[in-house]
Design an enzyme around this catalytic site. Structure first.
Site, PDB file in Angstrom:
ATOM      1  N   GLU A 122       0.881  -1.184   0.000  1.00  0.00           N
ATOM      2  CA  GLU A 122       0.000   0.000   0.000  1.00  0.00           C
ATOM      3  C   GLU A 122       0.906   1.217   0.000  1.00  0.00           C
ATOM      4  OE1 GLU A 122      -3.167   0.188  -0.281  1.00  0.00           O
ATOM      5  OE2 GLU A 122      -3.617  -1.935  -0.154  1.00  0.00           O
ATOM      6  N   CYS A 131      -2.085   9.065   2.394  1.00  0.00           N
ATOM      7  CA  CYS A 131      -1.730   8.471   1.102  1.00  0.00           C
ATOM      8  C   CYS A 131      -2.726   8.856   0.023  1.00  0.00           C
ATOM      9  CB  CYS A 131      -1.673   6.962   1.234  1.00  0.00           C
ATOM     10  SG  CYS A 131      -3.169   6.281   1.935  1.00  0.00           S
TER      11      CYS A 131
END
Ligand code: NAD
Length: 494
Positions: free
Chosen positions: A265, A299
């Site tokens: 991720e 993110c």
């Protein structure tokens, strides 16, 4: 200026006392390298921690390996009970998890309570606990070549999982990994970012209280060398990592000789598109407060604003109101919505993008200009414009309170710009009431999550992850569970 909490607020300096690692259900004094942990809002050292030695990394992996067969053999209902009990312990400790996160990450308390604690435990960990009970067997039925047979496809846990997290959401990122891994029947060694280890050390103490069978869930801390040993360890079967694309690529290489599966991720440079006809006054505040959330250290920060050229000037006017609402400073002040950068080198890196863009001909179109606190690694939010699409600030993940704006001429141009990135984590399309148009644009964007009109909060049952340099595999939902499951075909003659 806004009111601040009294300096005597007992939570302001509170950090967990635990410094021990959790290995094989025992709290163990660390024997590896030592380092200081800082409060990024005050620059004060708030703890000194010790990492796992190489022998302790081996011990944690060995404990997880030994515990694996019995944990995998439990029924889903039994694993579910264990994970729900952990959620109960975490819930009861929310008043300690919250100040730990505020003081080591710098997330403003106004956001941290829901985003960093309650959502992680009430929604994501509980969902994983329930998912442990799902029977995933697929009955394929009859096949007649060369003789009649029947087939089932069953799912079995992969084995020992190394779970490594980034600094910005220590509890959420860990739960996304270990919730699914434990539910699937895997055992876990958790390693947090060395910049924010205190919350994870507290989690280790809480995990011990939750009474998992020895070795099922181990917590160690350490730097890149510990991460390297863990991800290349012959007894680790799968690696799940959240962090930067640069480290993600290293981890993939470290896992490669052992042919371990990886879930990565990674970062992003996510676009938010404002289509023609949208009421920019309705959306500007939400758009700007979204990319600057957690100081831009998210993110999926939607930090590339693509605005139809008919709306460009009006959007900037409307954005001024949003910038007026940005309060940078003390995370314990309930009015603050922008906290500090995690370390001074990161603050300097973020400032470097701003200064470098201006030096290259870019413009600060909107900015917060109030003086920053004397202490703390703060950066005032900035919206940059007049940059070409290949400029560094437009293409690279800044991970701070800096967004860029680009006008577009028509929908094909918007889609082209949105997809002109090596990343593909998230995107948003503002389309007003024309949901059909919003949906058609969403389908043309190469990203793992596309929100329309701001979407909603992170669903525990929906996949999260990225295309391109944003990652490999998915977390959350059934897609996240599959990362920790092997698939087996069983066929028999009838
Ligand atoms: P980072 O890549 O600097 O470090 C992450 C972790 O990797 C740390 O625990 C570090 O100790 C470890 N590490 C470093 N070198 C290693 C090695 N060779 N082997 C094994 N481990 C190693 O990331 P960060 O600065 O902590 O986090 C910010 C990044 O994380 C941003 O790029 C952000 O976009 C990304 N992120 C992604 C998601 C997502 O879900 N996609 C969520 C949060 C953060």
């Amino acid at each position: 200026m806004t009111a601040t909490l009294p300096a005597a607020n007992p939570l302001r300096d509170w950090v967990p006392e635990t410094r021990d690692l959790l290995i094989d259900a025992r709290m163990v004094a660390p024997e590896g390298e030592r380092w200081d942990v800082y409060n990024p809002a005050t620059e004060a050292v708030i703890g000194t921690v010790g990492g796992a030695s190489a022998a302790q990394v081996d011990a944690a992996v060995a404990a997880a390996r030994t515990a694996f067969p019995a944990w995998a053999a439990l029924s889903g209902a039994e694993r579910s009970r264990h994970i729900h009990r952990l959620a109960d312990v975490f819930e009861a400790a929310a008043d300690r998890l919250l100040p730990s996160i505020v003081n080591e990450v710098g997330t403003p308390v106004s956001l941290a309570s829901f985003l960093q604690v309650r959502m992680a435990v009430d929604q994501h960990l509980r969902w994983a606990a329930d998912a442990a009970k799902t029977d995933r067997t697929v009955h394929l039925g009859a096949w007649s070549e060369p003789a009649p047979t029947l087939s089932d496809v069953v799912y079995e846990p992969v084995g020992v999982v190394a779970a490594i997290t980034g600094y910005n959401y220590p509890l959420n990122l860990a739960i996304f990994k270990f919730g699914a891994a434990l539910a699937a029947g895997c055992t876990v060694v958790l390693l947090p970012s060395p910049r924010t280890p205190l919350t994870t050390l507290l989690m280790g103490e809480l995990i011990r209280q939750a009474d998992f069978p020895p070795g099922v869930f181990n917590v160690i801390i350490g730097g890149a060398d510990v991460g390297q040993q863990l991800t290349s360890h012959p007894d680790v079967d799968r690696v799940s990592f959240t962090g930067s694309d640069v480290v993600g690529a290293k981890i993939m290489a470290q896992a490669a000789p052992g042919l371990k599966g990886v879930t990565l991720e990674l970062g992003g440079k996510s676009p938010s598109i404002v289509l023609p006809g949208v009421d920019v006054h309705k959306i500007a505040v939400e758009m700007h407060l979204r990319w600057s959330r957690n100081g831009g250290q998210g993110c999926a920060a939607l930090a590339r604003l693509l605005v139809h050229d008919s709306l460009y000037d009006e959007f900037l006017e409307a954005g001024a109101a949003a910038f007026d609402q940005m309060v940078v400073g003390d995370p314990w002040d309930p009015a603050t919505n922008i906290g500090p950068m995690i370390r001074p080198d990161h603050r300097d890196r973020v400032r470097g993008y701003i200064d470098g863009s201006v030096a290259a001909g870019g413009t600060k179109l909107l900015e917060v200009t109030k003086p920053l606190p004397e202490k703390g690694w703060f950066v005032n939010p900035v919206l940059l414009g007049d940059l070409p699409h290949d400029a560094r600030a437009v293409q690279e993940e800044i991970f701070g309170p800096v967004a860029v704006i680009m006008p577009f001429t028509d929908i094909d141009d918007a889609v082209r710009l949105a997809n002109d990135t090596p990343y593909g984590l998230a995107a948003n399309v503002w389309c007003g009431e024309d949901l059909a148009l919003g949906r058609s644009v969403a389908e043309r964007i190469r990203a793992g999550t596309v929100w329309i009109n701001g979407g909603g909060s992170m669903r525990p049952d929906a996949p999260f992850g990225g295309y391109g340099r944003s990652g490999v595999g998915r977390e959350l939902g059934e897609w996240g569970m599959r990362e920790y499951l092997e698939v087996k075909h069983i066929q028999w003659r009838v």
